[in-house]
Design an enzyme around this catalytic site. Structure first.
Site, PDB file in Angstrom:
ATOM      1  CD  GLU A 184      42.987  40.028  41.537  1.00 31.71           C
ATOM      2  OE1 GLU A 184      43.264  39.016  40.882  1.00 31.71           O
ATOM      3  OE2 GLU A 184      43.528  40.305  42.622  1.00 31.71           O
ATOM      4  N   GLY A 185      38.836  41.670  37.220  1.00 33.93           N
ATOM      5  CA  GLY A 185      38.228  41.255  35.953  1.00 33.93           C
ATOM      6  C   GLY A 185      36.921  40.551  36.240  1.00 33.93           C
TER       7      GLY A 185
END
Length: 770
Positions: free
Chosen positions: A460-461
């Protein structure tokens, strides 16, 4: 001569004043030239970057950029609370699910959740936490979603990820916001009941953090589908990996770039990133071999397809959704990223706090609980202080989502900082547990969490990217009160309208910057100049509000100067951007911590936790400013001037003292209301066979035995006992120094301590020595 010069200067000043006051003159003699310069230094922003910037909403981070945060506004936000139905779900199905989970067997024997667990998750609505009731889901709040995931994660990371994904960036979230009514009616009830198991495929071998560069492509065409000819659709080719739930998914959410070379949808050929829902039994869909991320047993793997024909109706949102995929992803990620990983990270930190405190009291060396050693106290205080701040940020951010916000910058802050602080907490917990923590086996309640911490750091990043580029890079444009207005004005194709808009934003921006010059200096000189502290807060916390206001003004000032001086180059100065992001993040985490203390009713027992976490964060802000001033590529005099404005009296903040750390550590070394509040929401089993239950019993017994052991120690010193460990209790009982009940309690403590500190035997099939 002198009179002429004075008259000339006064005339010049008068002309400048007239120019600045009269809008028409100001625009054409001043703002017009600044706009040209601004366009020249403005960094190039790609379409995907622009859509990311436009995603979500600006929330409390906007106040932190203001230079004068409205603390009354912060404390006026309603305290996030669970509904009776949500509380019942946590105490009922979630508690039952946790009791069914055995992470050692899941990760060491089954390499998957057992079939009864899968069935329980599906039948009890865990895949439909966020799906509204009208579609068969639970319709829970973001806070409830967070609480469920946090509790499960404290028991089994494999199960937590399995529950988390369908309720985060799974197709359900996208369908709720962007799906056609037909898509919602078909898929949402099936997802809520677990009839469909979803996954979402974004990451590929060539597109990880740079997801906007994904090479997967769909070509608009007509083809055969389900026996029908001339169906409008797409032939899609893709290769994805690291897709959680991919190996068991029945419905695949897919992101790809769509092209229309034959103009079947219009005149535009490059249509942009598009999202579609594809049943995994569709001909041509290939589910690859399963990944095995750091011994995590959650299902994760690759998938691919070559020239797979799908009808246009499978695009999320139908024809209207074509080319809008990146916008959809960024908006949904702004909310989803605020819940999932912060919840799992906080669950891990709470587990570390509860177990490390108990183990530090039960484990004895040199005739003293190891938690009483100052070196261990330092570690315990760090675990507890980090956990207190993490939980505050988790709850406040979930509350923002429940207020209707999609806080894209805030979600990046909590994703990065809570996963990093969780890593710190688990590392510290391993240090406290020593050999108990590193030997694998059924009784090791930390090892699998320790192993899988990098998963949260990566997804998620990636954390390096999130810290160095996203938090400040996105926050400076979205959160600043005027920068986005100026960028939009500079990009306006209507030059006349753009100049008017730019002029209005510029004048306001100049006044804003001038105010922050004076605020930064005056606030640094003395707290008496700082206004706006909420009435009625404890005197213990007034200084924290003042320091945060002071640093907010300094942050706003430094941001303006950095963007003006460096322009587009600031985007490439990742380490400077990272430090500015750290300051913004600490301001947010501190805000959440103060709000938590107020929302909890200002419990006096929690004051050491509040003081430790606030003092640690404020010291980090001070250090980040100092590092910025040492490394920013400005002239020496400019750096010196900025240092004078930010630190007019020097750097006066210190990290938490040893005395404060001692007080914090003692809070988790014994049962109490502060310890229970700090670790509330995790799963604490009660069965005697459970390692955590044994640890809790041993803690209570150790405290009960402390008076008895002191009595025995006094007797040895007085010469009434020989001091032989094994026979000491029996001799004391014979001599009447202790009662039979006390002797039995000492014996029970001996057994419990042995159970707690012992490590598991090597599995028979791996011994290799028989």
């Amino acid at each position: 001569m002198l009179l002429s010069f004075i008259l000339f200067m006064l005339s010049l000043i008068a002309i400048i004043v007239v120019v600045m006051v009269v809008p028409f003159l100001r625009r054409h003699l001043f703002s017009k030239w600044i706009l040209k310069f601004f366009r020249r230094i403005l960094p190039q922003i790609s379409q995907t970057e622009q859509e990311a910037l436009d995603a979500g909403t600006v929330w409390w981070e906007g106040e932190l950029f203001s230079g004068k945060p409205d603390w009354h506004k912060l404390l006026a936000y309603p305290k996030p609370v669970l509904s009776p139905e949500e509380s019942a779900f946590l105490e009922g199905p979630t508690e039952q699910l946790c009791a069914m989970l055995d992470e050692w067997r899941i990760t060491h024997e089954h390499y998957d959740l057992p079939p009864p667990v899968w069935q329980f998750i599906k039948e009890n609505g865990f895949f439909g936490l966020i799906i509204p009731k009208e579609y068969g889901g639970c319709g829970f709040s973001a806070l409830a979603h967070s609480e469920v995931v946090m509790k499960i994660s404290s028991r089994s990371n494999s199960a937590a990820v399995t529950v988390m994904v369908p309720n985060s960036l799974g197709p359900a979230e996208l369908l709720l916001h962007y799906g056609t009514e037909e898509q919602k009616q078909h898929y949402l009830p099936r997802l809520a009941k677990g009839i469909e198991v979803p996954c979402f495929a974004l990451t590929g071998p060539e597109a990880g953090s740079d997801a906007g560069a994904l090479p997967d492509v769909g070509i608009v065409c007509r083809g055969e589908f389900n026996g029908q000819q001339d169906v409008l659709g797409m032939r899609v080719t893709w290769e994805k990996r690291y897709i959680t739930l991919g190996p068991v998914a029945t419905i695949l959410g897919l992101a790809f770039k769509l092209r229309d070379p034959d103009g079947l949808l219009g005149s535009e050929e490059e249509l942009g990133i598009t999202l579609a829902l594809i049943p995994t039994n569709t001909p041509g869909v290939n589910i690859g071999r399963r990944h095995f991320p750091l011994n995590g047993a959650f299902q994760n793997g690759p998938n691919s397809g070559k020239d797979v024909f799908i009808p246009m109706e499978w695009v999320i949102g139908g024809r209207e959704g074509v080319g809008n995929g990146w916008k959809m992803l960024m908006n949904c990620l702004a909310a989803g990223r605020a819940i999932s990983l912060p919840a799992t990270s906080t669950g891990a930190a709470k587990l570390a706090a509860r177990t490390s405190g108990a183990y530090g009291r039960v484990r004895v060396q040199f005739k003293l609980p190891i938690g009483y050693f100052e070196g261990v106290e330092e570690v315990l205080a760090r675990i507890a202080g980090n956990t207190y701040m993490m939980d505050a940020a988790r709850v406040m951010t979930a509350g923002a989502v429940d207020l209707g916000e999609k806080p894209s910058v805030v979600s990046a802050i909590v994703k990065y900082h809570l996963t990093e602080r969780s890593r710190q907490a688990i590392n510290d917990a391993m240090d406290v547990h020593g050999g108990k923590g590193i030997c694998m086996g059924p009784s090791n309640y930390l090892a699998r969490t320790y192993q899988q911490i990098p998963v949260g750091i990566t997804v998620e990043g990636a954390n390096i990217l999130t810290r160095n580029m996203i938090i400040f890079g996105q926050g400076a444009i979205r959160g600043h009160p005027y920068v986005l207005q100026e960028i939009n004005a500079a990009s306006d194709p209507d030059k006349k309208r753009g100049l008017v808009s730019f002029d209005q934003a510029l004048i306001s921006h100049i006044a804003f910057s001038v105010r922050n010059v004076f605020r930064s200096f005056l606030y640094g000189v003395g707290s008496r100049y700082i206004k706006g502290v909420p009435e009625g807060v404890l005197s213990d916390t007034v200084g924290y509000y003042q320091q945060l206001t002071r640093f907010s003004a300094a942050f706003a000032l430094f941001t303006d100067i950095a963007m003006l001086k460096l322009g587009g180059a600031l985007k490439r100065k990742e380490r400077l951007s990272a430090r500015l992001g750290d300051i913004l993040s600490m301001l947010y985490l501190c805000s959440a911590t103060l709000k938590r203390f107020e929302d909890d009713g200002r419990p006096a027992a929690d004051l050491p936790l509040l003081h430790w976490s606030m003092q640690d964060a404020l010291y980090r802000i001070q250090q980040a400013f100092d590092e910025l001033l040492r490394n920013v590529p400005w002239h020496f005099l400019m750096r010196a001037g900025m240092r004078l404005l930010i630190f007019p009296l020097g750097r006066r903040l210190a990290p938490p003292s040893d005395t404060l750390s001692h007080s914090v550590a003692r809070l988790i070394l014994a049962p109490g209301e502060a310890r229970d509040r700090l670790t509330a929401g995790i799963y604490v089993p009660t069965a005697d066979s459970e390692p955590l239950a044994q640890l809790e019993q041993a803690l209570e017994c150790a405290i009960a035995c402390e008076v008895i052991e002191n009595k025995l120690g006094d007797a040895v010193k007085a010469g009434h006992l020989t001091g032989q460990n094994d026979a000491k209790a029996a001799e004391a009982l014979t001599r009447g120094i202790i009662t039979s009940e006390e002797a039995a309690l000492l014996e029970k403590m001996k057994v419990l301590r042995r159970q707690v500190i012992m490590v598991d035997d090597f599995p028979p099939n791996l011994r290799g020595c028989e």
